[in-house]
Design a protein around this motif. Structure first.
Motif, PDB file in Angstrom:
ATOM      1  N   VAL A  83      17.485  13.864 -17.769  1.00  0.00           N
ATOM      2  CA  VAL A  83      18.418  14.478 -18.008  1.00  0.00           C
ATOM      3  C   VAL A  83      19.511  13.119 -18.558  1.00  0.00           C
ATOM      4  O   VAL A  83      20.374  12.662 -19.130  1.00  0.00           O
ATOM      5  CB  VAL A  83      19.250  15.102 -17.430  1.00  0.00           C
ATOM      6  N   ARG A  84      18.839  11.799 -17.638  1.00  0.00           N
ATOM      7  CA  ARG A  84      19.544  10.895 -17.771  1.00  0.00           C
ATOM      8  C   ARG A  84      18.898  10.055 -19.222  1.00  0.00           C
ATOM      9  O   ARG A  84      19.752   9.360 -18.881  1.00  0.00           O
ATOM     10  CB  ARG A  84      19.065   9.747 -16.744  1.00  0.00           C
ATOM     11  N   GLY A  85      18.336  10.467 -19.020  1.00  0.00           N
ATOM     12  CA  GLY A  85      17.715   9.455 -20.553  1.00  0.00           C
ATOM     13  C   GLY A  85      18.113   9.952 -21.941  1.00  0.00           C
ATOM     14  O   GLY A  85      18.232   9.275 -22.479  1.00  0.00           O
ATOM     15  N   VAL A  86      18.406  11.302 -21.846  1.00  0.00           N
ATOM     16  CA  VAL A  86      19.510  11.666 -23.054  1.00  0.00           C
ATOM     17  C   VAL A  86      21.284  11.193 -22.753  1.00  0.00           C
ATOM     18  O   VAL A  86      21.694  11.161 -23.596  1.00  0.00           O
ATOM     19  CB  VAL A  86      19.342  13.062 -22.758  1.00  0.00           C
ATOM     20  N   THR A  87      21.871  11.545 -21.310  1.00  0.00           N
ATOM     21  CA  THR A  87      22.733  10.991 -21.299  1.00  0.00           C
ATOM     22  C   THR A  87      23.411  10.186 -21.146  1.00  0.00           C
ATOM     23  O   THR A  87      24.400   9.783 -21.529  1.00  0.00           O
ATOM     24  CB  THR A  87      23.809  11.510 -20.177  1.00  0.00           C
ATOM     25  N   GLY A  88      22.615   9.446 -21.407  1.00  0.00           N
ATOM     26  CA  GLY A  88      23.222   7.115 -20.582  1.00  0.00           C
ATOM     27  C   GLY A  88      23.812   7.409 -19.569  1.00  0.00           C
ATOM     28  O   GLY A  88      24.360   6.699 -19.854  1.00  0.00           O
ATOM     29  N   GLY A  89      23.343   8.262 -18.537  1.00  0.00           N
ATOM     30  CA  GLY A  89      24.438   8.456 -17.292  1.00  0.00           C
ATOM     31  C   GLY A  89      25.643   8.609 -17.532  1.00  0.00           C
ATOM     32  O   GLY A  89      26.430   9.663 -16.571  1.00  0.00           O
ATOM     33  N   ARG A  90      26.430   9.828 -18.417  1.00  0.00           N
ATOM     34  CA  ARG A  90      27.031  10.738 -18.471  1.00  0.00           C
ATOM     35  C   ARG A  90      27.115  12.311 -18.322  1.00  0.00           C
ATOM     36  O   ARG A  90      25.964  12.108 -17.472  1.00  0.00           O
ATOM     37  CB  ARG A  90      27.797  10.495 -19.873  1.00  0.00           C
ATOM     38  N   LEU A  91      28.177  12.512 -17.320  1.00  0.00           N
ATOM     39  CA  LEU A  91      27.865  13.342 -16.729  1.00  0.00           C
ATOM     40  C   LEU A  91      28.150  15.629 -17.554  1.00  0.00           C
ATOM     41  O   LEU A  91      29.275  14.477 -17.926  1.00  0.00           O
ATOM     42  CB  LEU A  91      28.212  14.200 -15.601  1.00  0.00           C
ATOM     43  N   GLN A  92      27.262  16.112 -17.427  1.00  0.00           N
ATOM     44  CA  GLN A  92      27.587  16.682 -18.551  1.00  0.00           C
ATOM     45  C   GLN A  92      26.973  18.029 -17.608  1.00  0.00           C
ATOM     46  O   GLN A  92      26.237  18.176 -17.132  1.00  0.00           O
ATOM     47  CB  GLN A  92      26.375  16.738 -20.079  1.00  0.00           C
ATOM     48  N   PRO A  93      27.767  19.852 -18.404  1.00  0.00           N
ATOM     49  CA  PRO A  93      27.401  20.689 -17.048  1.00  0.00           C
ATOM     50  C   PRO A  93      26.543  21.210 -17.504  1.00  0.00           C
ATOM     51  O   PRO A  93      25.130  20.713 -18.532  1.00  0.00           O
ATOM     52  CB  PRO A  93      27.654  21.775 -17.963  1.00  0.00           C
ATOM     53  N   MET A  94      25.367  21.520 -16.726  1.00  0.00           N
ATOM     54  CA  MET A  94      24.023  22.754 -16.520  1.00  0.00           C
ATOM     55  C   MET A  94      24.278  23.595 -16.184  1.00  0.00           C
ATOM     56  O   MET A  94      24.667  24.216 -15.390  1.00  0.00           O
ATOM     57  CB  MET A  94      22.985  21.335 -16.242  1.00  0.00           C
ATOM     58  N   LEU A  95      23.116  24.682 -16.985  1.00  0.00           N
ATOM     59  CA  LEU A  95      22.674  26.464 -16.606  1.00  0.00           C
ATOM     60  C   LEU A  95      21.475  26.162 -16.100  1.00  0.00           C
ATOM     61  O   LEU A  95      20.622  25.703 -16.963  1.00  0.00           O
ATOM     62  CB  LEU A  95      23.193  26.928 -17.550  1.00  0.00           C
ATOM     63  N   PHE A  96      20.374  26.383 -14.664  1.00  0.00           N
ATOM     64  CA  PHE A  96      19.869  26.289 -13.824  1.00  0.00           C
ATOM     65  C   PHE A  96      19.384  28.309 -14.037  1.00  0.00           C
ATOM     66  O   PHE A  96      20.336  28.741 -13.310  1.00  0.00           O
ATOM     67  CB  PHE A  96      20.396  25.881 -13.281  1.00  0.00           C
ATOM     68  N   GLU A  97      18.069  28.174 -14.204  1.00  0.00           N
ATOM     69  CA  GLU A  97      18.124  29.543 -14.397  1.00  0.00           C
ATOM     70  C   GLU A  97      16.376  29.454 -12.965  1.00  0.00           C
ATOM     71  O   GLU A  97      15.537  28.539 -13.172  1.00  0.00           O
ATOM     72  CB  GLU A  97      17.155  30.030 -15.615  1.00  0.00           C
ATOM     73  N   VAL A  98      16.716  30.423 -12.100  1.00  0.00           N
ATOM     74  CA  VAL A  98      16.818  30.235 -10.888  1.00  0.00           C
ATOM     75  C   VAL A  98      15.400  31.357 -10.273  1.00  0.00           C
ATOM     76  O   VAL A  98      15.121  31.336  -9.488  1.00  0.00           O
ATOM     77  CB  VAL A  98      16.747  29.398  -9.952  1.00  0.00           C
ATOM     78  N   VAL A  99      15.469  32.589 -11.487  1.00  0.00           N
ATOM     79  CA  VAL A  99      14.066  33.193 -10.629  1.00  0.00           C
ATOM     80  C   VAL A  99      13.378  33.267 -10.496  1.00  0.00           C
ATOM     81  O   VAL A  99      12.682  33.370 -10.890  1.00  0.00           O
ATOM     82  CB  VAL A  99      14.522  34.877 -12.054  1.00  0.00           C
ATOM     83  N   ASP A 100      12.937  34.241  -9.439  1.00  0.00           N
ATOM     84  CA  ASP A 100      11.815  34.526  -8.203  1.00  0.00           C
ATOM     85  C   ASP A 100      10.990  32.445  -8.108  1.00  0.00           C
ATOM     86  O   ASP A 100       9.623  32.575  -9.071  1.00  0.00           O
ATOM     87  CB  ASP A 100      10.541  35.201  -8.938  1.00  0.00           C
ATOM     88  N   VAL A 101      11.957  31.363  -8.038  1.00  0.00           N
ATOM     89  CA  VAL A 101      11.416  30.078  -8.076  1.00  0.00           C
ATOM     90  C   VAL A 101      11.867  29.901  -6.570  1.00  0.00           C
ATOM     91  O   VAL A 101      12.810  29.936  -5.627  1.00  0.00           O
ATOM     92  CB  VAL A 101      12.066  29.115  -9.027  1.00  0.00           C
TER      93      VAL A 101
END
Length: 145
Positions: free
Chosen positions: A57-75
């Motif tokens: 994520v940091r490699g793509v954003t260069g440190g800018r903060l962007q929203p994230m959707l996490f799918e955590v089903v049965d994890v």
């Protein structure tokens, strides 16, 4: 369907796949800058897996903060993964999606100390809708100009 350039077209939205060094997850970012992390159901997430996601994520954003959707089903999250994900502010908002009471309890542990907007959902569409209603972080507004 993935194109040779690594883009996905879903419901008219272009998504870019982001390579991860862990094999138990997939990570995409859509045209609006929202990340979508999907842990494979039934997987165990280690500290190294969490580190790989944060680095990607940091490699793509260069440190800018962007929203994230996490799918955590049965994890299952290791204590080290929880420390990594809670200890590093790398997103502007978090929407966790689960399906069971165990998912909800795990999500509560992950969301409890977040400094950014966060929520738990049982539907990816509901989570994405909630993220889309949030104000755009100032640094994202400035970078779009």
């Amino acid at each position: 369907m993935t194109s040779p350039a690594g883009h996905l077209r879903t419901k008219g939205t272009i998504m870019m796949e982001i390579a991860l060094t862990c094999a138990n997850a997939s990570l995409n970012v859509d045209a609006q800058g929202t990340f979508h992390l999907r842990w494979a159901p039934g997987s165990s997430v280690s500290a190294a897996d969490a580190d790989a996601v944060v680095a990607a994520v940091r490699g793509v954003t260069g440190g800018r903060l962007q929203p994230m959707l996490f799918e955590v089903v049965d994890v299952a999250m290791s204590p080290g993964a929880r420390v990594t994900l809670l200890g590093r502010r790398f997103v502007s908002a978090v929407a966790l999606v689960g399906a069971t009471m165990v998912d909800r309890v795990m999500a509560a542990a992950l969301l409890r100390e977040q400094e950014c907007p966060h929520g738990y959902f049982t539907s990816v569409d509901d989570a994405r809708e909630w993220l889309n209603r949030l104000p755009v972080p100032e640094e994202l507004e400035e970078s779009a100009v």
